[in-house]
Enzyme design. Structure first.
Site, PDB file in Angstrom:
ATOM      1  N   PHE A 121       0.858  -1.180   0.000  1.00  0.00           N
ATOM      2  CA  PHE A 121       0.000   0.000   0.000  1.00  0.00           C
ATOM      3  C   PHE A 121       0.896   1.232   0.000  1.00  0.00           C
ATOM      4  CE2 PHE A 121      -4.553   1.033   1.171  1.00  0.00           C
ATOM      5  CZ  PHE A 121      -5.117   0.019   0.432  1.00  0.00           C
ATOM      6  N   GLN A 234      -7.719  14.482   4.023  1.00  0.00           N
ATOM      7  CA  GLN A 234      -7.123  13.659   2.967  1.00  0.00           C
ATOM      8  C   GLN A 234      -8.070  13.521   1.779  1.00  0.00           C
ATOM      9  OE1 GLN A 234      -6.509   9.150   3.184  1.00  0.00           O
ATOM     10  NE2 GLN A 234      -4.458   9.957   3.526  1.00  0.00           N
ATOM     11  N   HIS A 236      -8.496  11.409  -1.289  1.00  0.00           N
ATOM     12  CA  HIS A 236      -8.013  10.143  -1.845  1.00  0.00           C
ATOM     13  C   HIS A 236      -7.913  10.319  -3.357  1.00  0.00           C
ATOM     14  CE1 HIS A 236      -7.820   5.903  -2.873  1.00  0.00           C
ATOM     15  NE2 HIS A 236      -7.716   5.586  -1.598  1.00  0.00           N
ATOM     16  N   LEU A 250     -15.387   5.399  -3.341  1.00  0.00           N
ATOM     17  CA  LEU A 250     -13.967   5.047  -3.348  1.00  0.00           C
ATOM     18  C   LEU A 250     -13.607   3.917  -4.302  1.00  0.00           C
ATOM     19  CD1 LEU A 250     -11.459   5.996  -1.641  1.00  0.00           C
ATOM     20  CD2 LEU A 250     -11.591   3.739  -0.620  1.00  0.00           C
ATOM     21  N   GLU A 253      -7.195   1.760  -2.984  1.00  0.00           N
ATOM     22  CA  GLU A 253      -5.778   1.777  -3.322  1.00  0.00           C
ATOM     23  C   GLU A 253      -5.281   0.361  -3.617  1.00  0.00           C
ATOM     24  OE1 GLU A 253      -3.802   4.487  -0.763  1.00  0.00           O
ATOM     25  OE2 GLU A 253      -1.928   3.387  -0.862  1.00  0.00           O
ATOM     26  N   ARG A 309      -0.920   9.511  -0.822  1.00  0.00           N
ATOM     27  CA  ARG A 309      -2.201   9.879  -1.434  1.00  0.00           C
ATOM     28  C   ARG A 309      -2.272  11.339  -1.853  1.00  0.00           C
ATOM     29  NH1 ARG A 309      -6.288   6.367   2.430  1.00  0.00           N
ATOM     30  NH2 ARG A 309      -5.716   4.405   1.427  1.00  0.00           N
ATOM     31  N   HIS A 380     -11.830  12.043   1.643  1.00  0.00           N
ATOM     32  CA  HIS A 380     -11.825  10.687   2.155  1.00  0.00           C
ATOM     33  C   HIS A 380     -11.702  10.578   3.673  1.00  0.00           C
ATOM     34  CE1 HIS A 380     -11.269   6.421   1.922  1.00  0.00           C
ATOM     35  NE2 HIS A 380     -10.042   6.462   2.371  1.00  0.00           N
ATOM     36  N   ARG A 415      -2.365  10.530   6.445  1.00  0.00           N
ATOM     37  CA  ARG A 415      -2.487   9.137   6.901  1.00  0.00           C
ATOM     38  C   ARG A 415      -2.069   8.184   5.786  1.00  0.00           C
ATOM     39  NH1 ARG A 415      -6.593   4.978   6.441  1.00  0.00           N
ATOM     40  NH2 ARG A 415      -7.768   6.318   5.042  1.00  0.00           N
TER      41      ARG A 415
HETATM   42  C1  FAD Z   1     -14.683   3.534   1.178  1.00  0.00           C
HETATM   43  C2  FAD Z   1     -13.658   3.582   2.260  1.00  0.00           C
HETATM   44  C3  FAD Z   1     -12.632   2.649   2.283  1.00  0.00           C
HETATM   45  C4  FAD Z   1     -11.676   2.672   3.287  1.00  0.00           C
HETATM   46  N1  FAD Z   1     -10.694   1.733   3.313  1.00  0.00           N
HETATM   47  C5  FAD Z   1      -9.797   1.707   4.324  1.00  0.00           C
HETATM   48  C6  FAD Z   1      -8.821   0.674   4.417  1.00  0.00           C
HETATM   49  O1  FAD Z   1      -8.751  -0.217   3.582  1.00  0.00           O
HETATM   50  N2  FAD Z   1      -7.951   0.700   5.449  1.00  0.00           N
HETATM   51  C7  FAD Z   1      -7.986   1.661   6.407  1.00  0.00           C
HETATM   52  O2  FAD Z   1      -7.182   1.622   7.328  1.00  0.00           O
HETATM   53  N3  FAD Z   1      -8.938   2.643   6.364  1.00  0.00           N
HETATM   54  C8  FAD Z   1      -9.830   2.684   5.353  1.00  0.00           C
HETATM   55  N4  FAD Z   1     -10.779   3.663   5.300  1.00  0.00           N
HETATM   56  C9  FAD Z   1     -10.900   4.593   6.430  1.00  0.00           C
HETATM   57  C10 FAD Z   1     -11.601   3.887   7.568  1.00  0.00           C
HETATM   58  O3  FAD Z   1     -12.584   3.016   7.072  1.00  0.00           O
HETATM   59  C11 FAD Z   1     -12.262   4.855   8.534  1.00  0.00           C
HETATM   60  O4  FAD Z   1     -11.364   5.862   8.875  1.00  0.00           O
HETATM   61  C12 FAD Z   1     -12.667   4.121   9.787  1.00  0.00           C
HETATM   62  O5  FAD Z   1     -13.490   3.034   9.477  1.00  0.00           O
HETATM   63  C13 FAD Z   1     -13.377   5.020  10.780  1.00  0.00           C
HETATM   64  O6  FAD Z   1     -13.790   4.211  11.841  1.00  0.00           O
HETATM   65  P1  FAD Z   1     -14.417   4.828  13.157  1.00  0.00           P
HETATM   66  O7  FAD Z   1     -14.651   3.684  14.104  1.00  0.00           O
HETATM   67  O8  FAD Z   1     -13.574   5.962  13.619  1.00  0.00           O
HETATM   68  O9  FAD Z   1     -15.795   5.426  12.659  1.00  0.00           O
HETATM   69  P2  FAD Z   1     -17.020   4.735  11.850  1.00  0.00           P
HETATM   70  O10 FAD Z   1     -16.742   3.359  11.438  1.00  0.00           O
HETATM   71  O11 FAD Z   1     -17.472   5.671  10.823  1.00  0.00           O
HETATM   72  O12 FAD Z   1     -18.130   4.751  12.904  1.00  0.00           O
HETATM   73  C14 FAD Z   1     -18.721   5.963  13.309  1.00  0.00           C
HETATM   74  C15 FAD Z   1     -19.883   5.604  14.165  1.00  0.00           C
HETATM   75  O13 FAD Z   1     -20.328   6.764  14.832  1.00  0.00           O
HETATM   76  C16 FAD Z   1     -21.748   6.841  14.737  1.00  0.00           C
HETATM   77  N5  FAD Z   1     -22.116   8.242  14.918  1.00  0.00           N
HETATM   78  C17 FAD Z   1     -21.675   9.322  14.241  1.00  0.00           C
HETATM   79  N6  FAD Z   1     -22.237  10.437  14.748  1.00  0.00           N
HETATM   80  C18 FAD Z   1     -23.030  10.041  15.772  1.00  0.00           C
HETATM   81  C19 FAD Z   1     -23.882  10.718  16.682  1.00  0.00           C
HETATM   82  N7  FAD Z   1     -24.036  12.042  16.663  1.00  0.00           N
HETATM   83  N8  FAD Z   1     -24.579   9.991  17.587  1.00  0.00           N
HETATM   84  C20 FAD Z   1     -24.462   8.634  17.618  1.00  0.00           C
HETATM   85  N9  FAD Z   1     -23.667   7.942  16.788  1.00  0.00           N
HETATM   86  C21 FAD Z   1     -22.969   8.649  15.877  1.00  0.00           C
HETATM   87  C22 FAD Z   1     -22.060   6.245  13.408  1.00  0.00           C
HETATM   88  O14 FAD Z   1     -23.395   5.860  13.336  1.00  0.00           O
HETATM   89  C23 FAD Z   1     -21.086   5.064  13.423  1.00  0.00           C
HETATM   90  O15 FAD Z   1     -21.638   4.009  14.151  1.00  0.00           O
HETATM   91  C24 FAD Z   1     -11.739   3.667   4.288  1.00  0.00           C
HETATM   92  C25 FAD Z   1     -12.762   4.611   4.257  1.00  0.00           C
HETATM   93  C26 FAD Z   1     -13.706   4.580   3.243  1.00  0.00           C
HETATM   94  C27 FAD Z   1     -14.764   5.604   3.200  1.00  0.00           C
END
Ligand code: FAD
Length: 603
Positions: A121, A234, A236, A250, A253, A309, A380, A415
């Site tokens: 990556f 970021q 992407h 998306l 990568e 990126r 992203h 990142r």
């Molecule tokens: C398409 C895509 C592909 C990706 N691929 C990769 C990858 O291969 N490798 C990598 O390392 N990263 C990747 N990323 C980045 C990574 O997926 C995210 O940064 C990461 O999943 C974020 O996780 P999190 O637990 O912080 O938040 P999330 O998984 O987004 O969870 C947020 C949670 O908060 C809740 N929430 C938000 N606001 C509130 C509120 N006011 N009240 C109650 N609940 C709320 C939501 O409902 C959700 O449950 C990717 C991102 C995308 C968009």
């Protein structure tokens, strides 16, 4: 008085993605009562969309890898603005967190001798991303959810937290509502972990889902916490550009990690024309060497498509602006070419990139095993977020913790791909552990009825303005403006105009009105999201205006180089006593000598 239901927990986790679930599991293991609130259904968080993999120096594919190289790569990617305490912990602990996921049932792709397979990556020196095809996030969420569900965690699905409740500066609970019926809830808690993800919906073109409205950032900011490094967003390099309805989605990568090549409309691999000095020794000089790298030749350098990126995104932007783009305003990403090298290339692509194959077939009618995709940059990820202590994840507000994308520090100015999923489990675990410890050593504070009442009054105000400004209109104006003026290429004039625009949009947002009632009313939800979007947009713009240099995800055409003046401080914003946003620069603490040595050795 408004009616509301009250729930009480030792630890309340807001957000049920990877970070929230891991925090909830850890807090629950410490034998405290845990509530978990999420906007959507459990299992539907953003994490589920993660495709490429989770970074951890397990050295399964290249035995030269270890935590030191991962640490050095992360710091280089973050342009040395990272919280180095977090970067060290992350590099050291990620392998154990991945093995733990495996022990809890995650089925990663395997090497021939049965170990967890790791892929290349951008920015990672060695193949480091453990993955499940291009559906790693789905497997991670499934595993954490299956495991977590047996830990006695109480889950409140389709609930939104709108306000944090404070007692003398300490956090003591959260106010919110259930999204189906619109009924109010008060969650009393001794400690709160924010795990609400990112801010992508502040921009027009984004890979982020509807949930990413910067709620956690705004909740923390309004409670008095510091936000840090918000200028670092970021973009992407590869999102879909066509058809318009799917613009921004998306394109992992992983496509480039499997050999995908970026081409302009002249058929040139334009990335070869722009290799930064910092990476000159690590990037292939010819196409054959890059292909050898993709197929696992340890002595080959990586292809230029796998540069960081921000760099790849800007190169694509340049090609498009110079008229060398694809028909729909992107460039071409070609993985189909590998049929020249592999006898069963189509099967290989479908096996390694099943979601990408389906995504393009179903959404764009493009068969990626036979033809090139059209791709362009998409908003992203946000590197900035709630400023936390690197070890405990506590914010500057006592009892308030943050983990995952909502927290700042680990990634500095940019990142590396795969470092988010590892961030979620490393720091989700830490946040859960320390929130539980905090809850055990502190009693339940007092929830002030006045604060609850004003939170309820604020939430209901849009109904009093029925026939007022349309919330979607304000949201779209904001997204257009942020995309145009504070996007991938920035300058002083545009951002100053964006600051003026934000003032106008704030006025419009305070006049939004909504018809109907509280049941199943997405327009009402949008009214309540708007102030959060405006807060994070102001934080991004203000911070980006202040940083008069280009570094990582932040690129200014009026200051295109890195500047020494900005090389060793983080940008911090907080709410001033008058309610206005204040910005200050905070010096990064001096790095330990042994870590400096690690960086030197890995240069
Ligand atoms: C398409 C895509 C592909 C990706 N691929 C990769 C990858 O291969 N490798 C990598 O390392 N990263 C990747 N990323 C980045 C990574 O997926 C995210 O940064 C990461 O999943 C974020 O996780 P999190 O637990 O912080 O938040 P999330 O998984 O987004 O969870 C947020 C949670 O908060 C809740 N929430 C938000 N606001 C509130 C509120 N006011 N009240 C109650 N609940 C709320 C939501 O409902 C959700 O449950 C990717 C991102 C995308 C968009």
């Amino acid at each position: 008085m408004s009616e509301y239901q009250t729930h009480e927990h030792d630890v309340l986790v807001i957000g049920a993605g990877g970070a929230g679930l891991r925090a909830a599991i850890e807090a629950s293991a410490a034998k405290v009562s845990v509530g978990l609130v999420c906007k959507s259904l459990l299992g539907k968080a953003h994490t589920v969309m993660a495709e490429g993999g989770i970074a951890a120096a397990m050295a399964n594919v290249d035995d030269r890898d270890n935590w030191k190289v991962h640490f050095a790569d992360t710091m280089r990617g973050g342009q040395y603005l990272n919280n180095w305490v977090m970067a060290e912990l992350h590099a050291k602990e990620a392998p154990d967190r991945v093995k733990e996921l495996e022990a809890w049932g995650a089925l990663f792709d395997r090497t021939k001798d049965g170990r967890i397979l790791q892929r290349n990556f951008g920015g990672h020196k060695y193949p480091r991303l453990a993955h499940v095809g291009d559906r790693t996030g789905l497997e991670m969420i499934r595993t954490l959810q299956d495991y977590g569900i047996h830990q006695g965690i109480e889950v409140y699905m389709e609930h939104t937290a709108t306000t944090l409740l404070l007692d003398g500066g300490r956090v003591v609970g959260a106010f919110g509502y259930d999204r189906e019926r619109g009924r109010f809830r008060v969650f009393k808690a001794k400690a709160i972990v924010l795990a609400t993800g990112g801010i992508g919906r502040a921009f027009k073109i984004t890979s982020n889902s509807w949930e990413y409205t910067g709620d956690g950032h705004a909740l923390a900011y309004n409670a008095g916490a510091d936000l840090m490094d918000m200028e670092f967003v970021q973009f992407h390099p590869t999102g879909m550009v066509w058809p318009p309805s799917v613009r921004g989605i998306l394109v992992t990568e992983g496509v480039r990690g499997e050999g995908g090549r970026l081409l302009n409309n002249k058929g040139e691999r334009f990335m070869f024309n722009d290799i930064p000095d910092l990476y000159k020794n690590q990037v292939a000089k010819d196409t054959e060497e890059g292909w050898r790298y993709v197929t696992g030749d340890k002595n080959a350098n990586r292809p230029p498509e796998l540069l960081t990126r921000d760099h790849v995104a800007r190169c694509i932007n340049r090609e498009v602006k110079a008229g060398r783009g694809s028909p729909h305003g992107g460039v071409f990403l070609d993985i189909a070419w590998i049929k020249e090298k592999l006898p069963k290339a189509a099967e290989h692509i479908k096996k390694k990139l099943p979601s990408m194959y389906h995504q393009f077939k179903e959404l764009a009618n493009v068969d990626i095993t036979q033809e090139a995709m059209e791709v362009g940059p998409t908003t992203h990820y946000v590197m900035g977020g709630v400023r936390v202590d690197g070890v405990t994840q506590m914010s500057t507000v006592p009892g308030l913790f943050a983990a995952g994308e909502v927290a700042a520090g680990l990634h500095g100015a940019n990142r590396l791909g795969g470092n988010s999923l590892s961030d979620l489990v490393v720091f989700g675990k830490r946040a859960g552990e320390h929130a539980a410890a905090w809850a055990k050593s502190h009693g339940q504070g007092k929830v002030d009825a006045g604060q609850v009442e004003s939170a309820a009054k604020w939430a209901l105000a849009p109904f009093d303005r029925a026939g007022g400004e349309n919330p979607y209109g304000v949201q779209h104006s904001l997204q257009d403006m942020m995309q145009d003026k504070v996007g991938i290429v920035r300058n002083d004039g545009d951002m100053a105009a964006a600051m003026d625009g934000l003032a106008v949009l704030r006025k419009r947002a305070s006049a939004v009105g909504i018809d109907g009632n509280r049941e199943y009313n997405p327009g009402w939800h949008t009214c309540l999201d708007l102030p959060n979007l405006l807060t994070v947009s102001e934080a991004v713009t203000r911070s980006a205006l202040d940083r008069r240099e280009s570094r990582g995800g932040h690129f200014r055409e009026d200051f295109p180089d890195k500047s020494k003046e900005f090389s060793n401080h983080n940008t911090v914003v907080r709410k001033g006593p008058d309610g206005a946003m204040r910005l200050c620069r905070e010096r990064i603490p001096e790095m330990r000598d042994d870590l400096k040595k690690v960086i030197e050795e890995n240069k």
